[in-house]
Design a protein around this motif. Structure first.
Motif, short mmCIF file in Angstrom:
data_model
loop_
_atom_site.label_atom_id
_atom_site.label_comp_id
_atom_site.label_asym_id
_atom_site.label_seq_id
_atom_site.Cartn_x
_atom_site.Cartn_y
_atom_site.Cartn_z
N TYR A 58 -11.05 1.47 3.90
CA TYR A 58 -12.21 2.24 4.02
C TYR A 58 -13.14 1.48 4.90
CZ TYR A 58 -16.21 5.41 3.07
OH TYR A 58 -17.05 6.05 3.10
N GLN A 73 -12.13 7.78 -8.09
CA GLN A 73 -12.74 9.10 -7.08
C GLN A 73 -12.32 10.32 -7.65
OE1 GLN A 73 -11.00 6.35 -6.20
NE2 GLN A 73 -12.11 5.44 -4.40
N ASP A 112 -8.62 1.16 20.80
CA ASP A 112 -8.62 -0.14 20.41
C ASP A 112 -10.07 -1.00 20.80
OD1 ASP A 112 -8.31 -2.92 19.28
OD2 ASP A 112 -7.05 -3.36 21.06
N ASN A 142 -6.03 12.27 15.60
CA ASN A 142 -4.24 11.77 15.37
C ASN A 142 -3.72 12.16 16.57
OD1 ASN A 142 -4.61 10.13 13.43
ND2 ASN A 142 -4.06 11.37 11.82
N TYR A 144 -9.26 10.21 -1.44
CA TYR A 144 -10.54 10.37 -1.54
C TYR A 144 -11.04 11.38 -0.36
CZ TYR A 144 -15.36 9.18 0.14
OH TYR A 144 -16.53 8.94 0.22
N ARG A 145 -10.30 11.26 0.81
CA ARG A 145 -10.79 12.22 1.97
C ARG A 145 -10.45 13.51 1.60
NH1 ARG A 145 -8.06 9.82 7.14
NH2 ARG A 145 -9.44 7.96 7.56
N THR A 175 -18.22 -1.48 16.64
CA THR A 175 -18.55 -2.22 15.42
C THR A 175 -20.02 -2.86 15.78
OG1 THR A 175 -16.25 -3.07 15.65
CG2 THR A 175 -17.82 -4.35 14.16
N VAL A 190 -5.08 5.79 -1.88
CA VAL A 190 -6.29 6.29 -2.55
C VAL A 190 -7.42 6.82 -1.63
CG1 VAL A 190 -8.34 5.56 -3.94
CG2 VAL A 190 -6.11 5.25 -4.61
N LYS A 192 -13.79 -7.50 11.72
CA LYS A 192 -13.63 -6.59 12.83
C LYS A 192 -13.67 -7.48 14.32
CE LYS A 192 -15.47 -2.34 11.31
NZ LYS A 192 -16.14 -1.38 11.56
N ASP A 216 -11.06 2.40 8.45
CA ASP A 216 -11.10 3.74 8.09
C ASP A 216 -9.69 4.56 8.44
OD1 ASP A 216 -12.39 6.07 6.96
OD2 ASP A 216 -13.26 6.51 8.80
N PRO A 229 -5.57 2.42 12.79
CA PRO A 229 -5.15 3.35 14.07
C PRO A 229 -4.00 4.07 13.63
CG PRO A 229 -4.48 1.15 14.62
CD PRO A 229 -5.29 0.99 13.50
N LEU A 230 -4.15 5.66 14.01
CA LEU A 230 -3.07 6.43 13.62
C LEU A 230 -2.57 6.33 12.18
CD1 LEU A 230 -1.05 6.52 16.74
CD2 LEU A 230 -2.47 8.22 15.93
N ASP A 231 -3.47 6.28 11.45
CA ASP A 231 -3.20 6.20 9.77
C ASP A 231 -2.35 5.00 9.54
OD1 ASP A 231 -4.68 8.83 9.74
OD2 ASP A 231 -2.91 9.94 9.32
N PHE A 244 -8.53 0.76 -1.83
CA PHE A 244 -9.33 1.59 -1.05
C PHE A 244 -10.43 1.08 -0.24
CE2 PHE A 244 -13.42 3.76 -1.11
CZ PHE A 244 -13.22 5.20 -0.76
N GLY A 249 -6.21 -3.20 16.37
CA GLY A 249 -6.14 -1.93 17.01
C GLY A 249 -4.49 -1.72 17.16
N TYR A 309 -1.86 5.73 22.31
CA TYR A 309 -1.33 4.69 21.79
C TYR A 309 0.20 4.66 22.23
CZ TYR A 309 -4.40 2.54 18.82
OH TYR A 309 -5.60 1.62 18.45
#
Lengths: 305, 460, 283
Positions: free
Chosen positions: A241, C126, B275, B428, A260-261, B282, A256, A134, A245, A248-250, A237, A160, B435
């Motif tokens: 994750y 999972q 962003d 989202n 999992y979510r 972090t 997976v 990151k 996570d 951004p915006l999926d 995964f 980002g 964005y």
């Protein structure tokens, strides 16, 4: 996978059957207990409405229909995962093979390099890695400064940016080429040295040696790595994750991670199991296809029966 | 259906067992090792069971919680103390980090082995309550086992779902603004006061950026719906409808205004965009820009100053901005976390006794030192203030709760089932505007559509 | 002479490149190591530097080794070591037998079973964990170390597949020759094949060791008591995003937890070198 080419009807010898099953018995025991039964249960769940806390109620194919007709995130995650696999697998394999070839030569201190290159595979999804990645790809990180210095000014950091975040995740996958490299290395070690010797006597060029000896001898391993990387790629995964996570915006939401979510964050275990079996079907098709093609390019010393 | 499945499983299991026996008789070393291991483990467990049955008084309470190292230490100490004073009670503890805590809890619950006492988050309480996984503690309140007379009634009732007391609240918190006074000094601006409004807030952000080049407020306005919930309540609505099947506000303009406010501030660089915020996150809160003096404000829970006091003890807290056009009280006392008791537990009474002691006893709270947040009992709060062991930040945090009880409006109904999925949809929607991928109107409409679908599916 | 110089330059270049790549590869590890020597207060304010402004060698390690919830870190370490070593041995041996059967014996339902091997690799863990938990509970194995070893002990798809691929690289004439000499199957396997596929066995062991060592999700679900926790579970206990976190202790113990994997690799990677046993056999 062991199709018979010459004999149409296969006869199994009784003692062969006994011997094989004796040798397989530990695996079969573990398989039935830890895999087969759970698989049956999870297939059953996939046909139910089950939130982990209630009694599962049977709802037929509804979960599967829901995935294909209603769920936009399902397609999004599928898209992300396909992109990941299609780009990562060739890159990682090429890189792993290249480095393995380099390390197969006789230099001093090769053990150290082997260890260094294997380290990323070990520390994979740890918190240290996530912080460092990151940081490196963030606003003030090394990579951004480098891009700015090169005149490629970026308003948003690479992690980002919805267009580049997946690229960073893929790069991280390539960075973890160590385990593939290791498998290539041990395969290279198995190629009889005498083959090379006779080639050298014939005065063959390095490229010729590679394409006529090394590559064919490596095909079973390449095949193995290819299958393995495709399977693992579809099941990615940890990287998404830990690093983004899914954001951004999926844009890095792997399949997976999504299921999992669904299972544990959204209490949607029945649906999640359905998603899992859809994934198994997809990976299965790919794997089966590769197994079908192996006759045409994989070179087995043992011959095929 | 389930019975049939069980039968099939039983048959298959029997099959594997005989298979494994067959493998053993061939005398393979790997198998026989494993078998002796298994039996060894079984006998020792069997003995343990006998122990508990012979001395009948001995009772074991299984308890699970999440937290960081400090919480594990303190909680363990408290449990040891309880065992000392109640020699017949033993604890089987499962401390955990936040990651995976609820994964494990739901798995255990799925197979009927939920621990007796579990620390519960508001986000999931309704889900567990609706599925009857947690017991109704009301009978223990009624019979006097758990004394709730010192707990604010609104706060206590946050654990009430469908008229059942499904969780006993342990701590409370409230939305607040934490700020670093030195940044205000640097910008030459007055510190915010409790009377400020959202337009003051916007102005402050802009001024601080102009004068110092630093962020005004550093937060992720899309992280979850808490701040937006406050915003909605200031408009006189609630976030969810009474039946929890849809959103509780009619006009999408409410969300549009919220998103527009933040995206305008982002465009002016007065607050970090998602962003930049991801980057900030972090580093962890202890190294966040408010702490280091690189941003002026943060909207957080009221324990913020206390949490970061080890790295910066100059942080001050103030109530969040008021609405300029409405008097509706947006604030509410948010339950921090709960103790719930498993419906499957055999030691409910003993568990209830322990919870009572945990909440109301001075000796327990002297050890716990409000690590889980402001204690719910007013008597305990007073005791701790009198005891003088607290930091200034903790004392201020306690005061804030007392004054907030006056400021706060009606406590919202417990979060509906599907809350975490609604949060995801909200994140989202807001981010798609930040964005630049969607118009504000589109995003607000999308959120409504998705949230309503999630709520309808989960709250039938 | 010129030729020798050229080789020397070549070699130096090789080492420079290899070292540069090596640095990129282990940068996070160095960062982790450096951070474990920084104090909690300055950890992230000083995050970009690989060299701590203030060295604090002992505090983090001390607080890390003190453990969590009254259990010392050494307990977690021994748990991990036990589970990993037993699991790895079982895994590699079981997989070896299975791989031999799949690649050298023709038997009924062989293809179907091999399909099953492949299938176990494709299912996301999972969704398997809840059913697995239910079965382990029925067997009274929840909260035991056996529950952590069991999923590995009887072999794993990856290892079976890997060894099958390696066995198929060995000419079948070798087995036949051995069998004519009167070797049984087990003897053939251990006397003839195992020495040849030693690199594959070493590789498998390295992977198995690492995978079991760092496994998080299954131990998380299967084990309850802190006394039986493995290292990844212990490390997770340091973190709660909503309270003050002992990152220093976490990083220090992360360093400790990586040592065995790295050591194991360093020791066993040497055996990858002398895997040229087939020399002279094939010709």
């Amino acid at each position: 996978m062991k199709q018979s080419n010459t004999i149409i009807k296969t006869h199994y010898k009784r003692e062969d059957n006994i011997a094989a099953y004796l040798m397989l018995s530990p695996w079969i025991f573990g398989f039935v207990l830890m895999w087969l039964l759970p698989m049956i249960i999870s297939i059953y769940y996939s046909f139910t409405d089950f939130n982990l806390l209630n009694e599962p109620t049977f709802i037929g194919l509804k979960n599967y229909i829901r995935a294909f007709t209603e769920d936009k995130t399902f397609y999004k995650a599928l898209g992300v995962t396909f992109t990941y696999v299609l780009i990562l697998v060739p890159l990682r394999l090429a890189f792993a093979l290249f480095i393995a070839m380099l390390l197969n030569k006789k230099h001093k201190g090769l053990g150290i390099y082997r260890t260094l290159y294997y380290v990323p595979s070990i520390i994979g999804g740890s918190i240290a890695v996530s912080v460092v990645w990151k940081q490196m790809f963030g606003n003030q990180g090394v990579i951004m400064s480098l891009l700015n210095a090169l005149g490629m000014e970026q308003k948003v950091s690479l992690l980002g940016n919805t267009n580049t975040a997946l690229g960073v995740i893929i790069l991280m996958g390539v960075w973890q080429f160590g385990s593939s490299m290791l498998i290539f290395l041990s395969a290279l070690k198995q190629i009889p040295y005498s083959l090379y010797e006779s080639a050298m006597v014939d005065g063959a060029k390095p490229w010729k040696v590679f394409s006529k000896i090394t590559l064919p001898m490596l095909t079973p391993t390449i095949f193995f790595n290819l299958i393995l990387q495709i399977i693992n790629g579809f099941r990615v995964f940890t990287e998404s994750y830990v690093i983004t996570d899914g954001g951004p915006l999926d844009s890095t939401l792997s399949y997976v991670l999504y299921l999992y979510r669904r299972a544990f964050t959204f209490f949607d275990m029945g649906y999640s199991c359905a998603l899992a079996w859809i994934l198994v079907a997809i990976i299965g098709i790919f794997t089966l296809f590769l197994f079908k093609t192996q006759n045409s390019w994989v070179h087995y010393e043992a011959g095929r029966e | 259906m389930k019975k049939n499945l069980k039968k099939v499983l039983a048959v298959l299991l029997a099959g594997t067992m005989s298979l494994s026996l067959a493998a053993c008789s061939t005398g393979k070393s790997t198998e026989s090792n494993q078998t002796t291991n298994t039996t060894g483990e079984n006998t020792s467990e069997g003995e343990a069971k006998e122990d508990t049955s012979t001395s009948q008084d001995e009772i074991t309470i299984k308890i699970a919680w999440w937290g960081s190292q400090t919480r594990h230490e303190l909680t363990q100490k408290v449990l040891d103390l309880y065992t000392q004073t109640h020699p017949n009670i033993k604890f089987e503890t499962s401390p955990s980090g936040w990651d995976g805590y609820f994964d494990k809890l739901s798995t255990q619950t799925a197979s009927g082995s939920m621990p007796d006492i579990v620390q519960m988050d508001y986000l999931y309480l309704t889900t567990y309550a609706k599925n009857n996984s947690v017991t109704n503690l009301q009978e223990f309140i009624d019979d006097g086992t758990i004394d709730v007379s010192n707990i604010d009634e609104n706060l206590l009732n946050t654990g009430k779902i469908d008229d059942k007391m499904t969780g006993l609240v342990l701590s409370s918190s409230m939305l607040s603004v934490g700020y670093n006074p030195s940044v205000f000094v640097e910008a030459g601006i007055e510190e915010p006061s409790a009377e400020w409004t959202w337009s003051d807030f916007i102005k402050l952000n802009e001024q601080i950026y102009e004068k110092t080049g630093k962020y005004g407020a550093s937060l992720d306005s899309a992280a979850d719906t808490n701040l937006f919930n406050y915003w909605v309540r200031q408009h006189g609505f609630s976030l969810f409808s009474d039946d929890n099947k849809s959103l509780g506000y009619e006009d999408d303009k409410i969300l549009e205004d919220y998103i527009t406010m933040w995206s305008n501030l982002m465009e002016k660089d007065a607050v970090p965009n998602p962003d930049e915020f991801a980057q900030i996150a972090t580093l962890g809160q202890e190294a966040g820009p408010v702490v280091t003096g690189d941003a002026a404000m943060i909207i957080e829970w009221n324990n913020y100053a206390s949490k970061v006091s080890t790295v910066n003890d100059k942080i001050k807290m103030v109530t969040p901005p008021l609405s300029q056009d409405s008097d509706a009280k947006g604030l509410w006392l948010k339950p921090g976390m709960f103790f719930s008791v498993a419906e499957t537990s055999n030691v409910k009474k003993e568990a209830a006794e322990f919870i009572n002691w945990f909440i109301n006893s001075e000796e327990a709270n002297d050890i716990l030192m409000a690590e889980r947040g402001t204690p719910v009992s007013s008597v305990i709060r007073q005791h701790m203030i009198d005891g003088g062991q607290m930091t200034d930040q903790q004392a201020a945090m306690f005061d804030a709760i007392d004054s907030a009880i006056e400021l706060a409006g009606e406590t919202p109904a417990p979060d509906p089932v599907g809350m975490s999925e609604v949060n995801e949809a909200f994140k989202n929607a807001a981010n798609s505007v930040y964005y630049g991928q969607k118009s504000v109107a589109d995003a607000a409409a999308t959120f409504r559509e998705e949230a309503n679908a999630i709520l309808a599916r989960n709250n039938q | 002479m010129g030729r020798k110089n050229k080789r020397k330059i070549h070699s130096v270049l090789f080492h420079i490149e290899a070292c540069m790549l090596g640095f990129i590869m282990i940068y996070p590890l160095l960062w982790l190591l450096a951070s474990s020597f920084k104090s909690n207060q300055t950890m992230f304010q000083d995050a970009y530097s690989l060299i701590p402004k203030v060295w604090d060698v002992a505090t983090n390690y001390k607080s890390g080794f003190a453990g969590i919830g009254g259990v010392r870190f050494s307990t977690f370490f021994m748990n991990s070591l036990y589970v990993t070593v037993v699991g790895m041995l079982g895994c590699v041996i079981s997989s070896l037998f299975a791989a031999y059967a799949f690649s050298r014996i023709k038997f009924r339902f062989g293809n179907i079973l091999f399909g099953c091997v492949m299938m176990t690799m494709m299912i996301p863990a999972q969704v398997m964990v809840v059913p697995q938990y239910i079965i382990l509970k029925k067997l009274n194995l929840i909260d035991t170390r056996i529950s952590l070893i069991l999923p590995w002990f009887f072999g794993g798809a990856f290892f079976i597949f890997l060894m099958v691929q390696f066995f198929q690289g060995i000419p079948r004439e070798l087995d036949e020759a051995a069998q004519i000499d009167g070797c049984g199957r087990i003897q053939t396997l251990f006397k003839i094949l195992v020495p040849i596929v030693k690199p594959a066995i070493i590789t498998s062991s390295i992977f198995a060791f690492y995978w079991i060592w760092q496994d998080f999700f299954q131990p998380l679900i299967f084990v309850n008591s802190t006394k039986k926790f493995t290292i990844p579970l212990a490390l997770n206990m340091y973190l709660d995003p909503n309270s003050y976190n002992n990152y220093g202790g976490l990083f220090a113990m992360s360093v400790i937890s990586l040592l065995p994997i790295i050591l194991f690799f360093i020791i066993f990677q040497r055996y990858l070198v002398d895997g040229i046993a087939m020399d002279g056999i094939k010709g």
